[in-house]
Each structure stands twice: as structure tokens, then as C-alpha cells.
Design an enzyme around this catalytic site. Sequence first.
Site, short mmCIF file in Angstrom:
data_model
loop_
_atom_site.label_atom_id
_atom_site.label_comp_id
_atom_site.label_asym_id
_atom_site.label_seq_id
_atom_site.Cartn_x
_atom_site.Cartn_y
_atom_site.Cartn_z
N HIS A 134 1.01 -1.19 0.16
CA HIS A 134 0.12 0.07 -0.13
C HIS A 134 0.76 1.28 -0.10
CE1 HIS A 134 -3.58 2.20 1.28
NE2 HIS A 134 -2.56 3.20 1.70
N GLU A 135 1.87 1.23 1.08
CA GLU A 135 2.70 2.64 1.08
C GLU A 135 3.65 2.64 -0.08
OE1 GLU A 135 1.74 4.62 3.05
OE2 GLU A 135 0.52 3.10 4.35
#
Length: 424
Positions: free
Chosen positions: A21-22
Amino acid sequence: MEMVQTVLLVVLVFFVIVSIHEWGHFFFAKRAGILVREFAIGFGPKLFSVKKGETRYTLRLIPAGGFVRMAGEDPEIVEVQPGQTIAVRVEGDQVTRIYLDRLDERTNVVRGEVVTIDLEKDLKVTLDVEGETESYKVHPQAFMISKGRDTQIAPLDRQFGSKTVGQRALAIFAGPFMNFVLAFVLFMIYIQMSGIPVENPDKVMIGQIVEGRPAASANLQVGDEIQTINGVAIGGNYQEMIRMIGESADKPMQWTVIREGQPVELEITPMMDPDAGEGKVGIAPSFPMRSASAIETVKYAGNAMVNMTEVILEGLKKLVLGDFVLDDLGGPVRTAEVTGQIAQQGITQLISWTAILSLYLGIFNLLPFPALDGSRLIFIGFEAIRGRPVDPNRESMVHFIGFAMLMLLMLAVTYNDILRLVRG
């Protein structure tokens, strides 16, 4: 050893879904030319930190998510005011270091009183050095040193707010999008490993047993093939089996199952399910499987994405409408507990569960709640409509309040999860 392996698998699952996600935010921010100051997994105090290039990569104590800190999102550099005494290190014809404290300890520097300074547009500093005015260009990757911290300056063209609406929206949306990509890939891997049900199966097997239900106490085992019930051959007719069980609440039934090639006789008494109004024994079926083709793999993975999205949205709907009790919610503790239980069932089931968690994280982050990616996208969309951005201070305050509310909810569900574990 098995417990250690389970714990490591749980940590790996959280690390993968948060990191991907990051990384989505990070990759598209870098593509847009935004200075990414920190790539963090977790919140709170730092456990591990290493700097590579312009970005510091950190592992933090609280495993409840992560963040990518982009230049310009929040106030981050101590402002230097005219009249303030500073020291600068000049290499070639450009300032590479700006020192704000402990000036007497600095060597090979020029010390003077600030006349003018611009670290965003012109990248220039003018100092009064013993009565003489001296001007210097500032390197676009110069560092400001204060209280033992080195902070790279962020010229305007390296800040988040200077990019186009499209570039910023893409950098924000990329996080949830990468979770969707990961979920789809993991579903495909799961389907390749587990296969798909054959058409017109000729047998029904035990796929899952619910603890505390009649099937568990009758010594049924996962993998048993159901041959007959009350003398009736079941074959692949699962619906007939369900009908017979439903009509036999509180009545003993004689089952014959095939286990390791040998018939096993069992007596099972279905219990009345008040919600369904019929007998249940607490099993889920499994059917003979076959390998999936490439096209079938994509198709079934897509179906899994759609079906799980509907389930997740239904759960989030209950959360928004308040149609839940605290025990219905699970924080990191319960999620880790369930992940550990699934990890013990094997890598195939763990891959499927990881896909579900990744899909959930992507959908949850797109909710229009302050501090989540969905809220930030709304602010960007509002800017696109009105033609000018919202006051950054007001937006930051909204996100701060939202983050505080999320942390309070996290503390509440975590406390409840711990109490549940203590009580057994």
C-alpha cells in the site's frame, strides 16, 4: 517451533499488505517528482531506521498501518527569519548545509546574520557577514541542521502541493490500488494452488468443521468423504444431504464416511438452528478439484474480488449505520489471532486470507473519512471543481481530528480484543 513459524507468518502478512500500500504512494509520488521524506511501516516510536537516497525507511512500534511522508504535506522545516544568525557550508558556489544551532562548533562554514532567504523559489540566501553583504545560491538538495536533525529542503517543485491535481490524486489513489492488485494476484495464486471444483462432482467431502457443533463431537474429520446418511448414498448430491440434515433436528443419524480408504461408521445428531429453523451439524463441504486454466484463473480471481467486495461493503455499511456491537469489531489483536489460526491451516488458506485482508485495506482506505486516502481524494476533487486548493491548515486539522478518532477506535477495539483473550 510451530508457534514461532505462525508468528513469523502473521508478521509477514501484515508487512506485505501494508508495504505494498505504502509503496504505491511512494512510487507514484517519486514519479511525480515529489520529495518523499519517510517511508514508514507502523506508527509510534522508531524500532529501525535507515536512509537511502532522499528517503528514510523506518519500522515503527505500533503495527497498525504505515505512511509515506511527502514534502509539503505538513509543516516540517523550522523557518529561518531575517535577523537570525546562522552558519552555512558552501561547496563550489552553492550552499549545501544550513546550520541553525551550535554555531560555534561548526567548521568550514560562513557565519552571518540573515538578510533574506528563499528556500522554495529562488533558492538564495543573503547574509550580513561582519558588515559585508554576501549572497549565495542554495543547492536544491541542501540540508538544514537543527537540534541534531538533518532535514533536506524542499524547493516548491518538489512539494506535494505544487503538483497537478492529477499527479496528486494518482499518488494518493495508488496506495489502495496496489492493495487491489495484490489481492487479485493472490487470489490467482490461491486458485492455481487449490484448483476449481469439477463439474457434476461424484462425491462430497468435509471441507471445514465448526467447533462446538455436532460434527466436531462426532469425530468427523476434514477430508472425510461422505458415503451414506441413514443408508442413503450421497454421491455428489450435497443438496440432498442438506435436506436430510435439516429435517433431522435432534434425531440421531447414521453416517458412513470414507477415511484413508476405509469406511467409518458415525452417529451424528443435528442440533436445531433457531435462525434457520432446521437442523445443522456444523460442516462446510468440499468437492473434487481440478487444475484451472489461465483463463479460468483470471475469471475465478475476478469473481472472488467481486464477491468479497460485496461482503466487505456490507460490513462497512453496518459500521456506518451503527448496526453493530463492539464485539463485532476486530482490531490488530483479533486480526493477528485469526491470521495465526488460518496460518496453521496451511499456506494455501493463508494466501487466500492475505488477499482478503489486502482487499479490505484498499476499500477501507477509500472511505471518505478524515485521515484516510478517500478523504484526501475528496479534498483534491473539491480543489479541481473550485479551481483553488482548500486552506492547507484547515485540511491538516480535519485529517488530524480524523486520525485521532481512528486511534481512539483502535484503542477501544484492541482493549476489547485483549479482554476477550483473557476471558477465553
